[in-house]
Design an enzyme around this catalytic site. Structure first.
Site, PDB file in Angstrom:
ATOM      1  CE1 TYR A  33      35.883  46.796  45.075  1.00 50.13           C
ATOM      2  CE2 TYR A  33      33.501  46.787  44.843  1.00 50.13           C
ATOM      3  CZ  TYR A  33      34.663  47.455  45.150  1.00 50.13           C
ATOM      4  OH  TYR A  33      34.615  48.773  45.534  1.00 50.13           O
ATOM      5  NE  ARG A  52      35.704  49.013  37.161  1.00 43.76           N
ATOM      6  CZ  ARG A  52      34.815  49.850  37.676  1.00 43.76           C
ATOM      7  NH1 ARG A  52      34.990  51.162  37.582  1.00 43.76           N
ATOM      8  NH2 ARG A  52      33.748  49.394  38.287  1.00 43.76           N
ATOM      9  NE  ARG A 101      48.638  35.907  57.239  1.00 38.65           N
ATOM     10  CZ  ARG A 101      49.744  36.573  57.595  1.00 38.65           C
ATOM     11  NH1 ARG A 101      50.778  35.923  58.085  1.00 38.65           N
ATOM     12  NH2 ARG A 101      49.804  37.889  57.469  1.00 38.65           N
ATOM     13  CE  LYS A 150      34.236  48.356  41.603  1.00 36.50           C
ATOM     14  NZ  LYS A 150      34.213  49.435  42.558  1.00 36.50           N
ATOM     15  CD  GLU A 182      38.548  57.164  43.477  1.00 34.44           C
ATOM     16  OE1 GLU A 182      37.786  56.881  42.542  1.00 34.44           O
ATOM     17  OE2 GLU A 182      39.553  56.477  43.756  1.00 34.44           O
ATOM     18  CG  LEU A 206      37.473  52.313  40.057  1.00 40.22           C
ATOM     19  CD1 LEU A 206      38.449  51.137  40.161  1.00 40.22           C
ATOM     20  CD2 LEU A 206      36.138  51.925  40.642  1.00 40.22           C
TER      21      LEU A 206
HETATM   22  N1  PDD Z   1      32.211  51.662  43.869  1.00 48.34           N
HETATM   23  N2  PDD Z   1      35.642  55.253  42.783  1.00 48.34           N
HETATM   24  C1  PDD Z   1      35.652  54.297  43.729  1.00 48.34           C
HETATM   25  C2  PDD Z   1      36.709  54.348  44.778  1.00 48.34           C
HETATM   26  C3  PDD Z   1      34.669  53.286  43.729  1.00 48.34           C
HETATM   27  O1  PDD Z   1      34.687  52.331  44.668  1.00 48.34           O
HETATM   28  C4  PDD Z   1      33.656  53.306  42.731  1.00 48.34           C
HETATM   29  C5  PDD Z   1      32.595  52.239  42.660  1.00 48.34           C
HETATM   30  C6  PDD Z   1      33.687  54.338  41.764  1.00 48.34           C
HETATM   31  C7  PDD Z   1      32.672  54.413  40.656  1.00 48.34           C
HETATM   32  O2  PDD Z   1      32.872  53.394  39.695  1.00 48.34           O
HETATM   33  P1  PDD Z   1      31.655  52.827  38.845  1.00 48.34           P
HETATM   34  O3  PDD Z   1      31.026  54.002  38.179  1.00 48.34           O
HETATM   35  O4  PDD Z   1      32.298  51.912  37.883  1.00 48.34           O
HETATM   36  O5  PDD Z   1      30.715  52.146  39.801  1.00 48.34           O
HETATM   37  C8  PDD Z   1      34.701  55.280  41.817  1.00 48.34           C
HETATM   38  C9  PDD Z   1      31.235  50.586  43.890  1.00 48.34           C
HETATM   39  C10 PDD Z   1      29.896  50.998  43.409  1.00 48.34           C
HETATM   40  C11 PDD Z   1      31.214  49.964  45.277  1.00 48.34           C
HETATM   41  O6  PDD Z   1      32.286  49.830  45.834  1.00 48.34           O
HETATM   42  O7  PDD Z   1      30.153  49.594  45.775  1.00 48.34           O
END
Ligand code: PDD
Length: 286
Positions: A33, A52, A101, A150, A182, A206
């Site tokens: 996503y 990405r 499945r 992601k 993170e 990420l």
């Molecule tokens: N999340 N680390 C993780 C684990 C994340 O899920 C996200 C983003 C980030 C920041 O990445 P970016 O700057 O590209 O948004 C770091 C999104 C916003 C979400 O899951 O809603």
């Protein structure tokens, strides 16, 4: 107004959008996503998110079902149809629905599932939370080892948010082998003097699109960047701390595990970084 969403080539009212019960996203969290923010009706960092996405798909041996230009058109069409001024666009691509499945990946002729929807958040950039900052707790990082992809496997981050909520806080910073990886859905930083410290890129975190932009702007503003492992104690003893993500931009962190960071207030550096990020991103928005 009923929200219009995108599912596999069609724009539909949200209550008519359907995905198979055999979809691998549903059965195996076999999907990726992206979340792209919208400010003033324009997309922030679209290119970074598209690049990405391509990488996430490649790492999972999934074929990109749409080109970058086609994705851009869909994003823009959804912004227009839903009259979004500020908010987010959520995009998800899964390995599609096989006939049953099966742990084994289906053959390439099974089409992937593509879903996009908007989340309207008027005044997203003027969030009152940014004025007071957020409080975080630390938790053990129990996610899988490819956090650079992601994927939609978000159960542990979701549990982390619930642990934070139960502790009266806003989010959790995850810790592995004594070092912060993170936040549950954001990248984590602290500031000491003129230096921003954040974990270096690897498979452990990420590769945030907001992270890349913020570090670039910080360097241009003559701040130093130190990409290294750090502990919760170091961040607690810092002058300031903050997180970044597409939905929070730069968000100050004022408390970690009950201890104030610096004076326990939103500091000048995180505030400045937020301003620079928002100004520059609005200028470059498409
Ligand atoms: N999340 N680390 C993780 C684990 C994340 O899920 C996200 C983003 C980030 C920041 O990445 P970016 O700057 O590209 O948004 C770091 C999104 C916003 C979400 O899951 O809603």
């Amino acid at each position: 107004m009923t929200r219009t969403v995108y599912v596999n080539g069609e724009y539909l009212p949200e209550d008519q959008a359907k995905v198979s019960i055999f979809d691998r996203g549903f059965l195996f969290a076999d999907g990726v996503y992206e979340v792209t923010s919208v400010l003033g009706g324009k997309l922030i960092d679209f290119d970074g998110h598209a690049v990405r996405l391509e990488r996430s798909l490649k790492e999972l041996q999934m074929t990109a079902p749409l080109t970058k230009d086609e994705l851009l058109d869909i994003h823009r069409e959804l912004v227009t149809r839903n009259d979004v001024t500020d908010g987010m666009i959520y995009l998800q691509i899964t390995r599609g629905a096989d006939a049953d499945r099966d742990f084994v990946f289906p053959s390439d002729d099974v089409p992937s599932t593509v879903v996009l929807f908007t989340q309207s958040k008027p005044g997203l950039a003027e969030s009152p939370t940014a004025q007071k900052g957020i409080k975080v707790i630390s938790i053990e990082d129990q996610r899988w080892g490819r956090r650079d992809i992601k994927t939609v496997q978000l159960l542990y981050p979701s549990m982390g948010k619930m642990m934070a909520k139960a502790a009266g806080c806003d989010d959790a910073w995850m810790v592995e082998d004594g070092h912060v990886t993170e936040g549950t859905s954001n990248n984590a930083y602290f500031i000491k003097g003129n230096t921003i410290v954040t974990r270096p890129l690897s498979n452990d975190i990420l590769h945030g699109i907001t992270r890349a932009a913020v570090l670039r702007f910080a360097e241009e503003a003559q701040m130093k960047i130190d990409e290294r492992l750090f502990t919760i104690e170091e961040a607690q003893g810092a002058d300031e701390a903050f997180i970044t993500s597409a939905s929070t931009f730069v968000m100050p962190v004022v408390e970690i595990d009950g201890k104030p960071v610096g004076e326990g207030n939103v500091g000048p550096m995180a505030t400045r970084l937020r301003e620079i990020y928002l100004d520059e991103s609005r200028k470059a928005a498409i």
